[in-house]
Scaffold this active site. Structure first.
Site, PDB file in Angstrom:
ATOM      1  N   GLY A  38      -1.074   1.823  -8.148  1.00  0.00           N
ATOM      2  CA  GLY A  38      -1.535   0.987  -9.254  1.00  0.00           C
ATOM      3  C   GLY A  38      -1.712   1.702 -10.572  1.00  0.00           C
ATOM      4  O   GLY A  38      -2.316   1.147 -11.498  1.00  0.00           O
ATOM      5  N   ILE A  85       5.480  -1.841  -0.488  1.00  0.00           N
ATOM      6  CA  ILE A  85       5.730  -2.024   0.940  1.00  0.00           C
ATOM      7  C   ILE A  85       4.819  -1.093   1.764  1.00  0.00           C
ATOM      8  O   ILE A  85       5.051  -0.897   2.955  1.00  0.00           O
ATOM      9  CB  ILE A  85       7.213  -1.801   1.294  1.00  0.00           C
ATOM     10  CG1 ILE A  85       7.806  -0.572   0.601  1.00  0.00           C
ATOM     11  CG2 ILE A  85       8.014  -3.030   0.871  1.00  0.00           C
ATOM     12  CD1 ILE A  85       7.515   0.725   1.233  1.00  0.00           C
ATOM     13  N   GLN A 141      -1.227   1.830   0.134  1.00  0.00           N
ATOM     14  CA  GLN A 141      -1.097   1.790  -1.319  1.00  0.00           C
ATOM     15  C   GLN A 141      -1.604   0.467  -1.859  1.00  0.00           C
ATOM     16  O   GLN A 141      -2.279   0.428  -2.900  1.00  0.00           O
ATOM     17  CB  GLN A 141       0.359   1.981  -1.722  1.00  0.00           C
ATOM     18  CG  GLN A 141       0.850   3.411  -1.705  1.00  0.00           C
ATOM     19  CD  GLN A 141       2.229   3.559  -2.318  1.00  0.00           C
ATOM     20  OE1 GLN A 141       2.982   2.596  -2.425  1.00  0.00           O
ATOM     21  NE2 GLN A 141       2.564   4.770  -2.724  1.00  0.00           N
ATOM     22  N   CYS A 192      12.286  20.488  -2.973  1.00  0.00           N
ATOM     23  CA  CYS A 192      12.630  19.527  -4.010  1.00  0.00           C
ATOM     24  C   CYS A 192      12.456  20.129  -5.403  1.00  0.00           C
ATOM     25  O   CYS A 192      13.272  19.879  -6.304  1.00  0.00           O
ATOM     26  CB  CYS A 192      11.788  18.261  -3.869  1.00  0.00           C
ATOM     27  SG  CYS A 192      12.244  17.239  -2.441  1.00  0.00           S
TER      28      CYS A 192
END
Length: 403
Positions: free
Chosen positions: A175, A194, A198, A350
């Protein structure tokens, strides 16, 4: 350089050593990016399984490295995985992925359960104070909180938000954007995710604001919005669904609206993702290319702006890793050492990929019919004030930002 040799147990080590030496990585060497091997089966496992074998053998403590980020910067810059000849099963898998949709509606919530529902405590310790789980914008920032606020501000400016607008946030996460936009621009936001955890967090985070958070797949949307934003969700859509995704956005966007797509991007078109990342971090994910995004929106949208700040993801990931390590004493009460190695490998590998510029971060602004007098793309060239700035009050100031 390609090696075409018949492999056996005696020359697995020699082959891996030759590859690593090409990019200045020395097995059992003294540099922080060198690999320290603890199990001699490491060589065969990496040769046979490539990226998956490298990651799983690290998780199993078969090898270590002082600076995984520096190791992966070198590996990705050299494209070393492709120096190892693919086996027939990998070729078959690639062929099947061109026709099998791994991101169907029935599968859509799987990544939410596997990754985003790991625990809000993990993300609270790792992320910035606003709980952004996407790349920050570091142009005028030197810390994670400021970089993430600047990313939110940049996003709002690019979308030309005005009080009373109705905004759709596809993949709203915890959010962060919805709260920032509602508080600072007086807009109404519908956020969808989804991930159940969260969703719960975002609803609490946006209490008493004109924000609605839904546990919903994008394919169930059927209403109109002035603006649509998607920050870090497109990586879960899948190449067989890109065109349908764009159709949904087009249907939900008003004719004079803007759509901002924030996504990690691949330098080449692909139908799959890194095997280790797909198995352990983001199931069924894949990164789009410029060509794939271009084809998906053709005939639906006008591309107004394409902004690449992929190098900033390196800084963001290193900041997340620093927070993760700093709070491990609390997190280890919930997660084991195996999780720690897996998560460190994820964040640092990453970071190395973005540092090598083999992976990008794009913010793309689309309109449905083209902005009549053209689009002036903000980049936050001014020095941002890193405190909460309410644009509702600033709108009437003499020096209000002009788009």
């Amino acid at each position: 350089m390609e090696f075409y040799v018949l492999m056996n147990k005696k020359n697995f080590k020699s082959f891996i050593m030759r590859l690593s030496n090409l990019v200045g990585i020395h097995l059992n060497g003294d540099h922080p990016w060198d690999i320290i091997v603890h199990n001699s089966d490491f060589y065969r496992r990496v040769f046979k399984y490539g990226s998956l074998g490298l990651g799983e053998s690290y998780m199993d403590q078969w090898w270590d490295c002082v600076r995984l980020d520096q190791l992966f910067e070198r590996l990705m810059a050299a494209d070393i995985e492709n120096k190892i000849k693919r086996n027939k099963w990998m070729l078959l898998k690639l062929a099947l992925l061109k026709i099998i949709n791994l991101q169907t509606k029935n599968r859509a919530f799987y990544v939410g359960k596997r990754h985003y529902d790991l625990g809000n405590d993990l993300f609270e310790f790792m992320l910035d104070k606003r709980m952004n789980y996407t790349c920050g914008y570091w142009r005028n920032s030197n810390n994670l909180d400021d970089a993430q606020q600047d990313k939110l501000e940049l996003t709002c400016q690019k979308m030309m938000l005005e009080p009373g607008m109705k905004i759709l946030d596809i993949g709203c996460g915890f959010g962060a954007f919805a709260k920032y936009a509602a508080e600072n621009y007086g807009v109404n936001v519908v956020g969808i995710t989804i991930s159940k955890k969260q969703c719960e967090y975002a609803r609490r985070n946006c209490t008493n604001l004109p924000v609605e958070i839904r546990f919903q797949d994008y394919r169930d949307l059927n209403e109109k919005f002035d603006r649509i934003v998607s920050l870090g969700m497109f990586e879960h859509v899948g190449q067989l669904n890109y065109r349908y995704y764009m159709h949904v956005v087009h249907q939900c966007l008003k004719d004079d609206g803007l759509f901002l797509l924030h996504t990690i991007g691949n330098n080449i078109s692909s139908v799959t993702s890194d095997e280790w990342i797909s198995k352990y971090i983001f199931p069924n994910g894949m990164l789009p290319s410029i060509a794939q995004i271009g084809k998906s929106h053709e005939g639906l949208f006008v591309m107004e702006d394409w902004h690449n700040f992929g190098a900033d993801y390196d800084k963001t990931l290193m900041a997340w890793h620093s927070n993760f390590e700093k709070h491990w004493s609390e997190l280890k009460k919930i997660y084991d050492e195996g999780f720690r190695r897996m998560w460190n490998y994820y964040l640092l590998s990453c970071a190395g990929m973005f540092r090598a510029r083999s992976t990008q971060l794009w913010q793309i602004v689309f309109s449905k019919q083209g902005i009549k007098r053209g689009y002036l793309a903000p980049r936050l060239d001014f020095q941002c004030i890193h405190t909460s700035k309410n644009h509702l009050n600033a709108a009437n100031e003499k020096n209000a930002i002009i788009f």
